[in-house]
Design a protein around this motif. Structure first.
Motif, PDB file in Angstrom:
ATOM      1  N   SER A  91     -39.220  29.784  61.743  1.00  0.00           N
ATOM      2  CA  SER A  91     -38.479  30.450  60.791  1.00  0.00           C
ATOM      3  C   SER A  91     -38.696  30.913  59.844  1.00  0.00           C
ATOM      4  O   SER A  91     -37.340  31.594  58.919  1.00  0.00           O
ATOM      5  CB  SER A  91     -36.916  29.714  60.862  1.00  0.00           C
ATOM      6  N   TYR A  92     -40.054  30.921  59.920  1.00  0.00           N
ATOM      7  CA  TYR A  92     -41.165  31.791  58.692  1.00  0.00           C
ATOM      8  C   TYR A  92     -40.384  33.793  58.505  1.00  0.00           C
ATOM      9  O   TYR A  92     -41.342  34.284  59.030  1.00  0.00           O
ATOM     10  CB  TYR A  92     -42.100  31.588  57.816  1.00  0.00           C
ATOM     11  N   PRO A  93     -39.929  34.248  58.120  1.00  0.00           N
ATOM     12  CA  PRO A  93     -40.013  35.805  57.188  1.00  0.00           C
ATOM     13  C   PRO A  93     -41.624  36.050  57.344  1.00  0.00           C
ATOM     14  O   PRO A  93     -42.340  35.727  56.783  1.00  0.00           O
ATOM     15  CB  PRO A  93     -39.004  36.214  56.428  1.00  0.00           C
ATOM     16  N   CYS A 139     -38.363  43.139  58.796  1.00  0.00           N
ATOM     17  CA  CYS A 139     -37.847  41.448  59.139  1.00  0.00           C
ATOM     18  C   CYS A 139     -37.844  40.351  60.351  1.00  0.00           C
ATOM     19  O   CYS A 139     -36.854  40.231  60.891  1.00  0.00           O
ATOM     20  CB  CYS A 139     -36.415  40.867  58.269  1.00  0.00           C
ATOM     21  N   GLN A 141     -39.494  37.265  62.521  1.00  0.00           N
ATOM     22  CA  GLN A 141     -39.320  35.508  62.404  1.00  0.00           C
ATOM     23  C   GLN A 141     -39.627  34.713  63.870  1.00  0.00           C
ATOM     24  O   GLN A 141     -39.614  35.416  65.018  1.00  0.00           O
ATOM     25  CB  GLN A 141     -38.911  34.697  61.818  1.00  0.00           C
ATOM     26  N   CYS A 161     -34.745  39.958  62.000  1.00  0.00           N
ATOM     27  CA  CYS A 161     -33.534  38.992  61.358  1.00  0.00           C
ATOM     28  C   CYS A 161     -33.454  40.115  59.604  1.00  0.00           C
ATOM     29  O   CYS A 161     -33.780  39.417  58.919  1.00  0.00           O
ATOM     30  CB  CYS A 161     -34.079  37.328  61.110  1.00  0.00           C
ATOM     31  N   CYS A 172     -29.727  37.235  63.882  1.00  0.00           N
ATOM     32  CA  CYS A 172     -30.819  37.105  64.463  1.00  0.00           C
ATOM     33  C   CYS A 172     -30.330  37.948  65.633  1.00  0.00           C
ATOM     34  O   CYS A 172     -30.884  37.878  66.425  1.00  0.00           O
ATOM     35  CB  CYS A 172     -31.583  36.318  64.205  1.00  0.00           C
TER      36      CYS A 172
END
Length: 202
Positions: A91-93, A139, A141, A161, A172
């Motif tokens: 879940s890190y961009p 963007c 993830q 996302c 998302c």
């Protein structure tokens, strides 16, 4: 030269040589490749659906699209929005970058992938080159695949996302595959892909 990749033999190798390292993925939020090692932002990786085949670039002029292939794969690199991080996390961009020299055309646009209109229908919602890092249309993830095909294999779902990197839809969009004119394109509609990673040779 593009490597011939079949991720199924790949996974057979994994199942016979690696079980302990993958189990660690359940205790932290790092992204792991099929060798059980953390995915590094400074290295290229092959991406493949867990049920076989690979992900590659279309052999077309700009814009370059991303497609699913039963035999071939191109390498991709990940750029983290969190600059101090070395390894990818759940879940890190992040941005996804491609090597545009693999295109038959002389493509001079940005190497970052994007989806211009994620809420549209194919082909407008396909992944293509020309994105800008840390913008809504680029963007991405990674999250753990909700129902993995095999518990011993670390598999993931790639998502776009937009609102995480600025304005755009708040939800998302799962990166999926859909057939257009006989080719499986990756985009924001279709069958969500369960993905695995293999580090590319230097």
């Amino acid at each position: 030269m593009k490597p011939s990749l079949f991720f199924l033999p790949f996974l057979l190798f994994l199942l016979t040589t690696q079980t302990q390292s993958i189990s660690s993925a359940t205790t932290d939020d790092f992204i792991y490749d099929i060798a059980g090692k953390k995915v590094d932002k400074n290295s290229p990786y092959y991406i493949g659906p867990v049920n076989g085949g690979g992900i590659k670039l279309s052999n077309s002029k700009c814009p370059v699209h991303v497609i699913q292939d039963p035999k071939k794969a191109d390498s991709f690199e990940f750029v983290l929005n969190a600059a101090k991080e070395q390894f990818l996390r759940i879940s890190y961009p992040l941005g996804v970058s491609i090597d545009l020299t693999k295109s038959n055309g002389k493509c001079k646009e940005s190497s970052f992938l994007k989806i211009d209109d994620m809420e549209s229908k194919p082909p407008a919602n396909f992944i293509r080159s020309g994105g800008l890092f840390n913008t809504p249309v680029s963007c991405f993830q990674l999250v753990k695949y909700p129902k993995p095909t095999n518990a011993k294999v670390a598999s993931y779902l790639l998502q776009l996302c937009p609102s995480v990197c600025g304005a755009g839809p708040s939800r998302c969009f799962n990166i999926s595959s859909s057939v257009h004119k006989g080719i499986k394109y990756l985009g924001a509609s279709g069958t969500p892909l369960e993905l695995v990673f293999k580090k590319a040779s230097a």
